[in-house]
Design a protein around this motif. Structure first.
Motif, PDB file in Angstrom:
ATOM      1  N   ALA A 128     -42.622  33.335 -22.285  1.00 17.43           N
ATOM      2  CA  ALA A 128     -42.383  31.942 -21.885  1.00 17.43           C
ATOM      3  C   ALA A 128     -43.570  31.355 -21.136  1.00 17.43           C
ATOM      4  O   ALA A 128     -44.379  32.092 -20.568  1.00 17.43           O
ATOM      5  CB  ALA A 128     -41.167  31.895 -20.964  1.00 17.43           C
ATOM      6  N   PRO A 129     -43.643  30.030 -21.104  1.00 13.70           N
ATOM      7  CA  PRO A 129     -44.593  29.397 -20.193  1.00 13.70           C
ATOM      8  C   PRO A 129     -44.101  29.582 -18.762  1.00 13.70           C
ATOM      9  O   PRO A 129     -42.906  29.409 -18.507  1.00 13.70           O
ATOM     10  CB  PRO A 129     -44.547  27.915 -20.581  1.00 13.70           C
ATOM     11  N   LEU A 130     -44.978  29.943 -17.855  1.00 10.24           N
ATOM     12  CA  LEU A 130     -44.620  30.075 -16.434  1.00 10.24           C
ATOM     13  C   LEU A 130     -45.723  29.420 -15.620  1.00 10.24           C
ATOM     14  O   LEU A 130     -46.863  29.913 -15.604  1.00 10.24           O
ATOM     15  CB  LEU A 130     -44.535  31.550 -16.025  1.00 10.24           C
ATOM     16  N   ALA A 131     -45.413  28.314 -14.972  1.00 12.39           N
ATOM     17  CA  ALA A 131     -46.425  27.580 -14.200  1.00 12.39           C
ATOM     18  C   ALA A 131     -47.007  28.473 -13.109  1.00 12.39           C
ATOM     19  O   ALA A 131     -46.270  29.075 -12.335  1.00 12.39           O
ATOM     20  CB  ALA A 131     -45.800  26.328 -13.601  1.00 12.39           C
ATOM     21  N   MET A 151     -46.993  24.791 -18.398  1.00  9.15           N
ATOM     22  CA  MET A 151     -46.877  23.383 -18.778  1.00  9.15           C
ATOM     23  C   MET A 151     -48.125  22.611 -18.332  1.00  9.15           C
ATOM     24  O   MET A 151     -48.617  22.796 -17.231  1.00  9.15           O
ATOM     25  CB  MET A 151     -45.619  22.759 -18.203  1.00  9.15           C
ATOM     26  N   GLN A 184     -48.118  24.412 -23.940  1.00  5.05           N
ATOM     27  CA  GLN A 184     -46.909  23.638 -23.641  1.00  5.05           C
ATOM     28  C   GLN A 184     -47.279  22.332 -22.954  1.00  5.05           C
ATOM     29  O   GLN A 184     -48.086  22.313 -22.014  1.00  5.05           O
ATOM     30  CB  GLN A 184     -45.941  24.394 -22.743  1.00  5.05           C
ATOM     31  N   ASN A 193     -41.970  20.642 -23.285  1.00  5.17           N
ATOM     32  CA  ASN A 193     -41.111  21.049 -22.168  1.00  5.17           C
ATOM     33  C   ASN A 193     -39.958  20.058 -22.018  1.00  5.17           C
ATOM     34  O   ASN A 193     -40.156  18.912 -21.625  1.00  5.17           O
ATOM     35  CB  ASN A 193     -41.947  21.106 -20.876  1.00  5.17           C
ATOM     36  N   LYS A 249     -38.657  23.596 -25.852  1.00 12.84           N
ATOM     37  CA  LYS A 249     -37.982  24.512 -24.925  1.00 12.84           C
ATOM     38  C   LYS A 249     -37.054  23.677 -24.043  1.00 12.84           C
ATOM     39  O   LYS A 249     -37.502  22.714 -23.404  1.00 12.84           O
ATOM     40  CB  LYS A 249     -39.017  25.251 -24.081  1.00 12.84           C
ATOM     41  N   HIS A 291     -33.005  27.990 -22.959  1.00  9.40           N
ATOM     42  CA  HIS A 291     -32.764  28.683 -21.702  1.00  9.40           C
ATOM     43  C   HIS A 291     -31.281  28.465 -21.408  1.00  9.40           C
ATOM     44  O   HIS A 291     -30.861  27.330 -21.202  1.00  9.40           O
ATOM     45  CB  HIS A 291     -33.679  28.090 -20.615  1.00  9.40           C
ATOM     46  N   ARG A 330     -29.235  28.295 -19.197  1.00 10.70           N
ATOM     47  CA  ARG A 330     -28.692  27.792 -17.921  1.00 10.70           C
ATOM     48  C   ARG A 330     -28.679  26.268 -17.965  1.00 10.70           C
ATOM     49  O   ARG A 330     -29.414  25.649 -18.730  1.00 10.70           O
ATOM     50  CB  ARG A 330     -29.550  28.254 -16.730  1.00 10.70           C
ATOM     51  N   TYR A 346     -32.671  28.418 -11.578  1.00 14.42           N
ATOM     52  CA  TYR A 346     -33.085  29.719 -12.135  1.00 14.42           C
ATOM     53  C   TYR A 346     -32.120  30.825 -11.745  1.00 14.42           C
ATOM     54  O   TYR A 346     -32.437  31.997 -11.888  1.00 14.42           O
ATOM     55  CB  TYR A 346     -34.507  30.061 -11.671  1.00 14.42           C
ATOM     56  N   ASN A 355     -33.355  32.537 -24.198  1.00 15.88           N
ATOM     57  CA  ASN A 355     -34.124  32.765 -22.969  1.00 15.88           C
ATOM     58  C   ASN A 355     -33.175  32.753 -21.771  1.00 15.88           C
ATOM     59  O   ASN A 355     -32.185  32.051 -21.755  1.00 15.88           O
ATOM     60  CB  ASN A 355     -35.205  31.665 -22.830  1.00 15.88           C
ATOM     61  N   GLY A 377     -32.815  35.514 -18.072  1.00 19.20           N
ATOM     62  CA  GLY A 377     -32.279  36.767 -17.540  1.00 19.20           C
ATOM     63  C   GLY A 377     -32.549  38.024 -18.347  1.00 19.20           C
ATOM     64  O   GLY A 377     -31.906  39.045 -18.112  1.00 19.20           O
ATOM     65  N   ALA A 400     -39.337  35.721 -19.557  1.00 16.59           N
ATOM     66  CA  ALA A 400     -40.068  34.864 -18.616  1.00 16.59           C
ATOM     67  C   ALA A 400     -40.439  35.682 -17.383  1.00 16.59           C
ATOM     68  O   ALA A 400     -41.382  36.465 -17.431  1.00 16.59           O
ATOM     69  CB  ALA A 400     -39.249  33.627 -18.288  1.00 16.59           C
ATOM     70  N   ARG A 401     -39.653  35.578 -16.305  1.00 20.82           N
ATOM     71  CA  ARG A 401     -40.043  36.261 -15.060  1.00 20.82           C
ATOM     72  C   ARG A 401     -40.201  37.766 -15.241  1.00 20.82           C
ATOM     73  O   ARG A 401     -41.107  38.372 -14.676  1.00 20.82           O
ATOM     74  CB  ARG A 401     -39.002  35.977 -13.967  1.00 20.82           C
TER      75      ARG A 401
HETATM   76  C1  LIG Z   1     -42.295  30.177 -11.385  1.00 24.36           C
HETATM   77  C2  LIG Z   1     -41.759  29.628 -12.667  1.00 24.36           C
HETATM   78  C3  LIG Z   1     -42.531  28.777 -13.436  1.00 24.36           C
HETATM   79  C4  LIG Z   1     -42.040  28.244 -14.632  1.00 24.36           C
HETATM   80  N1  LIG Z   1     -42.831  27.425 -15.376  1.00 24.36           N
HETATM   81  C5  LIG Z   1     -42.368  26.933 -16.558  1.00 24.36           C
HETATM   82  C6  LIG Z   1     -43.185  26.117 -17.381  1.00 24.36           C
HETATM   83  O1  LIG Z   1     -44.353  25.825 -17.072  1.00 24.36           O
HETATM   84  N2  LIG Z   1     -42.644  25.649 -18.525  1.00 24.36           N
HETATM   85  C7  LIG Z   1     -41.349  25.957 -18.930  1.00 24.36           C
HETATM   86  O2  LIG Z   1     -40.894  25.510 -19.980  1.00 24.36           O
HETATM   87  N3  LIG Z   1     -40.581  26.739 -18.168  1.00 24.36           N
HETATM   88  C8  LIG Z   1     -41.062  27.246 -17.015  1.00 24.36           C
HETATM   89  N4  LIG Z   1     -40.270  28.080 -16.274  1.00 24.36           N
HETATM   90  C9  LIG Z   1     -38.966  28.530 -16.820  1.00 24.36           C
HETATM   91  C10 LIG Z   1     -39.126  29.855 -17.584  1.00 24.36           C
HETATM   92  O3  LIG Z   1     -39.981  29.712 -18.696  1.00 24.36           O
HETATM   93  C11 LIG Z   1     -37.771  30.399 -18.067  1.00 24.36           C
HETATM   94  O4  LIG Z   1     -37.172  29.452 -18.909  1.00 24.36           O
HETATM   95  C12 LIG Z   1     -36.825  30.699 -16.909  1.00 24.36           C
HETATM   96  O5  LIG Z   1     -37.491  31.394 -15.871  1.00 24.36           O
HETATM   97  C13 LIG Z   1     -35.612  31.507 -17.379  1.00 24.36           C
HETATM   98  O6  LIG Z   1     -35.980  32.766 -17.884  1.00 24.36           O
HETATM   99  P1  LIG Z   1     -35.865  34.120 -16.974  1.00 24.36           P
HETATM  100  O7  LIG Z   1     -34.477  34.120 -16.371  1.00 24.36           O
HETATM  101  O8  LIG Z   1     -36.054  35.235 -17.971  1.00 24.36           O
HETATM  102  O9  LIG Z   1     -36.934  34.059 -15.954  1.00 24.36           O
HETATM  103  C14 LIG Z   1     -40.733  28.587 -15.067  1.00 24.36           C
HETATM  104  C15 LIG Z   1     -39.952  29.442 -14.282  1.00 24.36           C
HETATM  105  C16 LIG Z   1     -40.438  29.957 -13.098  1.00 24.36           C
HETATM  106  C17 LIG Z   1     -39.563  30.883 -12.287  1.00 24.36           C
END
Ligand SMILES: Cc1cc2nc3c(=O)[nH]c(=O)nc-3n(C[C@H](O)[C@H](O)[C@H](O)COP(=O)(O)O)c2cc1C
Length: 318
Positions: A23-26, A49, A78, A105, A146, A176, A178, A184, A207, A209, A231-232
């Protein structure tokens, strides 16, 4: 036919090496990280993003976010924004020329993003969301979306939203599981990912958990999804990609983090390297006994050489 965890999949004509995506994670999914998970088997890995509107400034921050080179085989970006014409311009821009897949996004729940009509706010403005997808598609690139499942349990809109994405031309959706209000936390509601999967013919990814092979298999089974997106827990345990895609590897946390240090040093200035490596190491240290005593030393390290020394102690012993 039931989809196999770890198998190859085609998205909009592009063959992905597996259906286990990152996943994208900022703040986290920089070029070195994406390259690492691609090598471990991830089917795709997105930049964090990037503001579609912000591309016009083409500043240092954007350059860093969009950094990629030929070592990354599949390049996915993204975009975040709310204006269809801005998306179209961004998608067709020189800056995004290296990227084959554009993800939109439509899931970010952060208040200032939602207030600007971006991220998950677009799930409540489907006609605008549709125009954004169409605008990105005019670039000729593969486009994914997403999203979440809705605002809260009383306002679940994912089925209608998934249909809108498909009819607007999206090549794939990641859901995702949720709601916006859950942020989250809490168990993802897989039954609504299933509802999305049943509503459309384009690939749907699950996506939320997913932190183990068991959880990934359970997500695939309960949702019928075409694949999963980590993701995480993908950031915390990149070796999960090798496990979920059945790729034997001799990599260890030490070899991974040392490689990341070398790669980040090649691509970024020293301060950015330190920030990234400290973040990655802290995640790698989670649940690793006996590493607490090095935390202070790691945070205090002020140069790449110092960090390298501490990492040896932390992960060499682990
Ligand atoms: C620190 C952080 C940054 C994130 N950044 C983005 C992002 O840039 N773009 C996006 O679509 N989702 C972002 N997410 C959401 C994750 O991609 C993912 O959808 C969400 O964490 C759920 O998956 P997980 O429970 O496996 O972590 C972010 C989540 C976290 C915790």
């Amino acid at each position: 036919m039931k989809n196999q965890l770890g198998g190859e999949i085609t998205i909009g004509g592009i063959r992905l090496q597996s259906n286990v995506l990152m996943a994208p994670l900022a703040g986290y999914t920089c070029f070195p990280f994406r390259l690492m998970v691609e090598r471990l088997g991830a089917g795709s890995a997105y930049t964090e993003m990037v503001s579609a509107d912000g591309l016009k400034y083409n500043n240092q921050a954007t350059t860093k976010l969009l950094y990629t080179d030929d070592r990354e085989k599949l390049k996915c970006v993204q975009l975040l924004g709310s204006i269809p014409t801005v998306f179209e311009k961004a998608a067709k821009s020189e800056l995004l020329a290296p990227f084959q897949i554009i993800d939109i996004n439509m899931g970010c729940p952060v208040p200032q993003v939602v207030k600007a009509g971006e991220g998950v706010a677009l799930m409540e403005d489907m006609s605008k969301a549709s125009k954004i997808i169409e605008a990105c598609k005019r670039s000729g690139k593969v486009v994914s979306v997403k999203c979440r499942i809705g605002r809260n349990r009383e306002k679940i809109v994912i089925e209608e939203f998934a249909r809108m994405c498909e009819s607007s031309g999206a090549d794939m959706i990641t859901v995702h599981g949720r709601t916006r209000d859950m942020m989250y936390e809490g168990e993802p509601l897989y039954e609504y990912i299933k509802a999305a999967k049943d509503a459309v013919k384009i690939p749907v990814f699950a996506n939320g958990g997913i932190d183990s092979k068991d959880k990934a298999e359970c997500a695939m089974q309960q949702t019928g999804a075409d694949g999963v997106m980590l993701a995480r827990f993908g950031f915390e345990r990149p070796l999960l990609f090798a496990e979920l895609t059945n790729r034997p590897t001799t990599e260890t946390k030490l070899s991974l983090v040392m490689n990341q240090l070398a790669l980040a040093t090649e691509c970024f200035d020293e301060l950015s390297v330190l920030i990234y490596i400290k973040k990655l190491s802290s995640y790698f240290m989670k649940k690793l006994p006996g590493t607490k005593r090095y935390k202070q030393e790691l945070y205090k390290a002020g140069s790449v050489a110092q960090v390298r020394g501490v990492l040896g102690k932390i992960f060499g012993e682990a």
